[in-house]
Design an enzyme around this catalytic site. Structure first.
Site, PDB file in Angstrom:
ATOM      1  N   LYS A  81      51.248  31.507  29.406  1.00 43.70           N
ATOM      2  CA  LYS A  81      51.020  32.571  28.419  1.00 43.70           C
ATOM      3  C   LYS A  81      52.123  33.625  28.453  1.00 43.70           C
ATOM      4  O   LYS A  81      52.207  34.457  27.565  1.00 43.70           O
ATOM      5  CB  LYS A  81      49.669  33.241  28.671  1.00 43.70           C
ATOM      6  CG  LYS A  81      48.497  32.328  28.406  1.00 43.70           C
ATOM      7  CD  LYS A  81      47.194  33.045  28.672  1.00 43.70           C
ATOM      8  CE  LYS A  81      46.016  32.124  28.418  1.00 43.70           C
ATOM      9  NZ  LYS A  81      44.739  32.799  28.693  1.00 43.70           N
ATOM     10  N   CYS A  82      52.954  33.597  29.485  1.00 42.83           N
ATOM     11  CA  CYS A  82      53.999  34.605  29.682  1.00 42.83           C
ATOM     12  C   CYS A  82      55.330  34.115  29.112  1.00 42.83           C
ATOM     13  O   CYS A  82      55.830  33.058  29.508  1.00 42.83           O
ATOM     14  CB  CYS A  82      54.134  34.900  31.170  1.00 42.83           C
ATOM     15  SG  CYS A  82      55.527  35.953  31.594  1.00 42.83           S
ATOM     16  N   SER A  83      55.917  34.895  28.208  1.00 41.15           N
ATOM     17  CA  SER A  83      57.186  34.476  27.596  1.00 41.15           C
ATOM     18  C   SER A  83      58.309  34.399  28.625  1.00 41.15           C
ATOM     19  O   SER A  83      59.153  33.500  28.556  1.00 41.15           O
ATOM     20  CB  SER A  83      57.563  35.399  26.444  1.00 41.15           C
ATOM     21  OG  SER A  83      57.788  36.710  26.901  1.00 41.15           O
TER      22      SER A  83
END
Length: 113
Positions: A10-12
């Site tokens: 979910k973390c870019s």
């Protein structure tokens, strides 16, 4: 080269780090640390090996950090909460044969590729 990324899809920044590893020809082991939490020993070792303090490895922007009032707690208590709530750990940590880095900014990966 052996490599492991402690990844949150979910973390870019975590996704960019994974892409950078693959662009460098490295297919890392992927540990989704939210599903496979760190052990205290593992997290302590990675923080130390990356040359960080516990506070530098904490994700202070996370709402839970404020809810638990972690600024007012000791480093030992903070580490306990980071193990219990892995979302409180900055991401991503990457471990290769050349060392361990918190890939923030992403260019820190160059040091261990």
């Amino acid at each position: 080269m052996d490599a492991t990324i402690y990844h949150n899809p979910k973390c870019s920044t975590s996704r960019k780090a994974l892409d950078k590893l693959r662009e460098a020809g490295v297919e890392p082991d992927i540990v989704k640390y939210v599903n496979e939490p760190y052990t205290r020993e593992q997290l302590t070792t990675m923080i130390s090996d990356a040359g960080l303090t516990v506070r530098e490895a904490a994700r202070k922007r996370e709402a839970l950090y404020k809810e638990l009032d972690l600024d007012a707690r000791s480093d030992d208590e903070l580490l306990t909460e980071m193990v219990a709530n892995p979302i409180l750990v900055e991401r991503p940590f990457v471990v290769t044969d050349k060392g361990t880095r918190l890939a923030r900014p992403i260019d820190r990966l160059d040091e261990i590729l």
